[in-house]
Design an enzyme around this catalytic site. Structure first.
Site, PDB file in Angstrom:
ATOM      1  N   GLN A  61       0.824  -1.206   0.000  1.00  0.00           N
ATOM      2  CA  GLN A  61       0.000   0.000   0.000  1.00  0.00           C
ATOM      3  C   GLN A  61       0.855   1.251   0.000  1.00  0.00           C
ATOM      4  O   GLN A  61       2.021   1.232   0.375  1.00  0.00           O
ATOM      5  CB  GLN A  61      -0.950   0.010   1.194  1.00  0.00           C
ATOM      6  CG  GLN A  61      -0.268   0.016   2.516  1.00  0.00           C
ATOM      7  CD  GLN A  61      -0.491   1.253   3.360  1.00  0.00           C
ATOM      8  OE1 GLN A  61      -0.322   1.184   4.547  1.00  0.00           O
ATOM      9  NE2 GLN A  61      -0.845   2.383   2.795  1.00  0.00           N
ATOM     10  N   CYS A  62       0.233   2.337  -0.449  1.00  0.00           N
ATOM     11  CA  CYS A  62       0.855   3.654  -0.422  1.00  0.00           C
ATOM     12  C   CYS A  62      -0.253   4.675  -0.145  1.00  0.00           C
ATOM     13  O   CYS A  62      -1.242   4.348   0.495  1.00  0.00           O
ATOM     14  CB  CYS A  62       1.596   3.945  -1.736  1.00  0.00           C
ATOM     15  SG  CYS A  62       0.515   4.045  -3.164  1.00  0.00           S
ATOM     16  N   ARG A  63      -0.103   5.871  -0.661  1.00  0.00           N
ATOM     17  CA  ARG A  63      -1.110   6.909  -0.418  1.00  0.00           C
ATOM     18  C   ARG A  63      -2.359   6.687  -1.266  1.00  0.00           C
ATOM     19  O   ARG A  63      -3.468   6.709  -0.757  1.00  0.00           O
ATOM     20  CB  ARG A  63      -0.507   8.283  -0.715  1.00  0.00           C
ATOM     21  CG  ARG A  63      -1.471   9.427  -0.520  1.00  0.00           C
ATOM     22  CD  ARG A  63      -0.760  10.775  -0.699  1.00  0.00           C
ATOM     23  NE  ARG A  63      -1.704  11.871  -0.531  1.00  0.00           N
ATOM     24  CZ  ARG A  63      -2.329  12.470  -1.538  1.00  0.00           C
ATOM     25  NH1 ARG A  63      -2.137  12.084  -2.780  1.00  0.00           N
ATOM     26  NH2 ARG A  63      -3.159  13.462  -1.296  1.00  0.00           N
TER      27      ARG A  63
END
Length: 105
Positions: A61-63
């Protein structure tokens, strides 16, 4: 590329399923808000690939889902991972669905 929604991730957390969560944002972003995943910034993901499990699902995951998608592609191509999932919409989708008070930028 396989993807998972924030609703599916929350179900995995609630059911205590065995998986690894990797957050590929920069440390300052991770410190602002995170989902208790392991922080391995995208720039170092190939160097630190040995920290990523091959024997259980790994959610990256990231932003917003763009950097995590890049991480999934890099790891699949360079190291042959077949157990990776991109978190669709990233932490922004998590905030919208479950935690409107979570600080994001």
């Amino acid at each position: 590329m396989k993807e998972i929604t924030v609703e599916e991730l929350k179900a995995k957390i609630d059911n205590n399923e065995d998986f690894q969560l990797i957050d590929v944002r920069e440390p300052f972003e991770y410190e602002t808000s995170n989902l208790d995943g392991e922080n391995i910034p995208l720039g170092g993901i190939l160097i630190e690939a040995d920290k990523i499990a091959k024997d259980k699902p790994v959610i990256i995951q990231c932003r917003s889902g763009k950097r995590s998608a890049a991480a999934v592609m890099q790891l699949e191509q360079a190291h042959g991972f077949t157990n990776l999932y991109n978190l669709k919409g990233g932490i922004l989708a998590w905030q919208e669905a479950f935690d409107p008070n979570m600080p994001v930028y």
